[in-house]
Write a protein that holds these residues in place. Structure first.
Motif, PDB file in Angstrom:
ATOM      1  N   UNK A   1       0.695  -1.107   0.254  1.00 55.56           N
ATOM      2  CA  UNK A   1       0.179  -0.145   0.097  1.00 55.56           C
ATOM      3  C   UNK A   1       0.987   1.202   0.007  1.00 55.56           C
ATOM      4  N   UNK A   2       2.081   1.342   0.802  1.00 54.72           N
ATOM      5  CA  UNK A   2       2.715   2.382   0.959  1.00 54.72           C
ATOM      6  C   UNK A   2       3.609   2.620  -0.477  1.00 54.72           C
ATOM      7  N   UNK A   3       4.126   1.597  -0.804  1.00 53.08           N
ATOM      8  CA  UNK A   3       5.182   1.709  -1.874  1.00 53.08           C
ATOM      9  C   UNK A   3       4.224   1.734  -3.262  1.00 53.08           C
ATOM     10  N   UNK A   4       3.034   1.723  -3.303  1.00 53.74           N
ATOM     11  CA  UNK A   4       2.384   1.872  -4.862  1.00 53.74           C
ATOM     12  C   UNK A   4       1.020   2.750  -4.385  1.00 53.74           C
ATOM     13  N   UNK A   5       0.874   3.432  -3.330  1.00 52.74           N
ATOM     14  CA  UNK A   5      -0.146   4.551  -3.183  1.00 52.74           C
ATOM     15  C   UNK A   5      -1.345   3.815  -3.461  1.00 52.74           C
ATOM     16  N   UNK A   6      -1.694   2.796  -2.871  1.00 53.76           N
ATOM     17  CA  UNK A   6      -3.084   1.941  -3.114  1.00 53.76           C
ATOM     18  C   UNK A   6      -3.648   1.512  -1.747  1.00 53.76           C
ATOM     19  N   UNK A   7      -4.710   1.107  -2.047  1.00 53.28           N
ATOM     20  CA  UNK A   7      -5.440   0.230  -0.679  1.00 53.28           C
ATOM     21  C   UNK A   7      -5.059  -1.287  -0.876  1.00 53.28           C
ATOM     22  N   UNK A   8      -4.867  -2.077  -0.024  1.00 55.28           N
ATOM     23  CA  UNK A   8      -4.821  -3.376  -0.122  1.00 55.28           C
ATOM     24  C   UNK A   8      -5.760  -4.138   0.799  1.00 55.28           C
ATOM     25  N   UNK A   9      -6.361  -4.885   0.105  1.00 56.95           N
ATOM     26  CA  UNK A   9      -7.489  -5.835   0.829  1.00 56.95           C
ATOM     27  C   UNK A   9      -7.108  -7.252   0.820  1.00 56.95           C
ATOM     28  N   UNK A  10      -6.834  -7.804   1.871  1.00 58.57           N
ATOM     29  CA  UNK A  10      -6.298  -9.418   2.133  1.00 58.57           C
ATOM     30  C   UNK A  10      -7.868 -10.064   2.546  1.00 58.57           C
ATOM     31  N   UNK A  11      -8.117 -10.852   1.708  1.00 54.10           N
ATOM     32  CA  UNK A  11      -9.305 -11.715   2.007  1.00 54.10           C
ATOM     33  C   UNK A  11      -9.110 -12.942   2.947  1.00 54.10           C
ATOM     34  N   UNK A  12      -9.963 -13.412   3.559  1.00 57.23           N
ATOM     35  CA  UNK A  12     -10.027 -14.829   4.180  1.00 57.23           C
ATOM     36  C   UNK A  12     -10.981 -14.579   5.475  1.00 57.23           C
ATOM     37  N   UNK A  13     -10.701 -15.568   6.444  1.00 61.03           N
ATOM     38  CA  UNK A  13     -11.656 -15.618   7.659  1.00 61.03           C
ATOM     39  C   UNK A  13     -11.869 -14.467   8.443  1.00 61.03           C
ATOM     40  N   UNK A  14     -10.772 -13.507   8.346  1.00 56.31           N
ATOM     41  CA  UNK A  14     -11.094 -12.358   8.922  1.00 56.31           C
ATOM     42  C   UNK A  14     -10.274 -11.325   7.676  1.00 56.31           C
ATOM     43  N   UNK A  15     -10.890 -10.321   7.058  1.00 55.63           N
ATOM     44  CA  UNK A  15     -10.373  -9.674   6.036  1.00 55.63           C
ATOM     45  C   UNK A  15      -9.654  -8.235   6.716  1.00 55.63           C
ATOM     46  N   UNK A  16      -8.637  -8.148   6.166  1.00 47.05           N
ATOM     47  CA  UNK A  16      -7.673  -7.102   6.492  1.00 47.05           C
ATOM     48  C   UNK A  16      -7.601  -6.134   5.451  1.00 47.05           C
ATOM     49  N   UNK A  17      -7.642  -4.651   5.628  1.00 47.44           N
ATOM     50  CA  UNK A  17      -7.705  -3.835   4.692  1.00 47.44           C
ATOM     51  C   UNK A  17      -7.237  -2.497   5.014  1.00 47.44           C
ATOM     52  N   UNK A  18      -5.924  -2.320   4.482  1.00 45.17           N
ATOM     53  CA  UNK A  18      -5.096  -1.281   4.975  1.00 45.17           C
ATOM     54  C   UNK A  18      -4.850  -0.035   3.492  1.00 45.17           C
ATOM     55  N   UNK A  19      -4.451   1.273   3.870  1.00 42.34           N
ATOM     56  CA  UNK A  19      -4.149   1.965   3.016  1.00 42.34           C
ATOM     57  C   UNK A  19      -2.590   2.482   3.146  1.00 42.34           C
ATOM     58  N   UNK A  20      -1.800   1.658   4.337  1.00 47.59           N
ATOM     59  CA  UNK A  20      -0.654   2.021   4.799  1.00 47.59           C
ATOM     60  C   UNK A  20      -0.777   2.607   6.143  1.00 47.59           C
TER      61      UNK A  20
END
Length: 264
Positions: free
Chosen positions: A158-177
């Motif tokens: 997220x930090x390196x590419x200036x984007x939001x990253x969503x990691x899917x799974x039993x608990x979803x993790x979403x970050x913009x850095x």
């Protein structure tokens, strides 16, 4: 958290009011669910990936999904040119790097697409670690890493590419850095229906057309997971149909109220 819930409600409401046209370059196996799911949620699908047509058609879209799912010759030729046009036109877009890691062609292509600067990235833990330059592993489209194990990699991407990253799974993790939130909602049956991850990428694209990237990505995840919990059918076949009905029926306020969120 109150402000984020209000943002989720407003994002879903704005998406439905706008009815964005989502250009989906996605796998042939999952196109039907992606198209039907977008329509049920309030958006409109346009699914093509050929080099001759996709870069032209994306110019009329409100958002783009680039999904490396069942990658064929058309997708290999058309995805990069289409993403480049979207970037030059200021169209928000989602990279879904399905099954990267061991596969040499799609892994290289995922890194090339990432370098173009997607608005959001949606993947499982193994895929996100691979994008960050690590050994993500993975077995096909399945992750061998839990979302929390990939949280640091997600923040790095997220930090390196200036984007939001969503990691899917039993608990979803979403970050913009900077901000990181977890969504602890969703039916386990989502993992037994092919294409629900692809659908989440498409829903994310739809919300990006109507709201700021971080809130839009959280809202898309909240919408799909809360809708899935409203399905009472135990089997994957009936679940698939009922999920579409639930996406249509659930209200923005209900999603914002029912989704289970936490920071960090």
């Amino acid at each position: 958290m109150k402000e984020l819930r209000a943002g989720i409600r407003d994002s879903i409401d704005a998406m439905r009011m706008r009815g964005p046209l989502v250009h989906g370059a996605t796998g042939s196996v999952t196109r039907a669910l992606v198209a039907d799911g977008l329509l049920a949620a309030g958006a409109r699908p346009m699914l093509t990936e050929s080099e001759q047509e996709a870069p032209v058609l994306v110019t009329i879209a409100d958002a783009l999904l680039v999904n490396l799912g069942s990658l064929g010759a058309d997708g290999m030729a058309g995805m990069l040119p289409t993403a480049r046009v979207a970037v030059s036109a200021g169209i928000p877009w989602v990279l879904d790097p399905t099954a990267i890691g061991l596969a040499p062609v799609r892994t290289r292509m995922a890194h090339e697409l990432l370098a173009l600067g997607p608005t959001a990235v949606r993947g499982n833990g193994s895929e996100v670690v691979t994008l960050a330059g690590g050994a993500g592993g993975g077995r096909g489209a399945d992750s061998t890493l839990a979302p929390d194990a990939a949280a640091a990699a997600a923040r790095e991407v997220a930090v390196r590419h200036g984007c939001v990253v969503a990691v899917s799974g039993a608990v979803d993790v979403i970050t913009d850095g900077g901000r990181t939130t977890r969504v602890d909602s969703g039916s386990p049956t989502l993992t037994r229906v092919t294409g629900t991850g692809c659908l989440l990428g498409a829903l994310t694209a739809a919300h990006l057309a109507a709201a700021p990237p971080f809130v839009a990505t959280v809202a898309a995840t909240a919408l799909l997971t809360v809708a899935s919990e409203r399905v009472t059918h135990p089997g994957p076949g009936s679940f698939r149909v009922a999920l579409l009905d639930a996406l249509d029926a659930v209200t923005p306020a209900e999603v914002a109220q029912e989704v289970r969120l936490s920071w960090g």
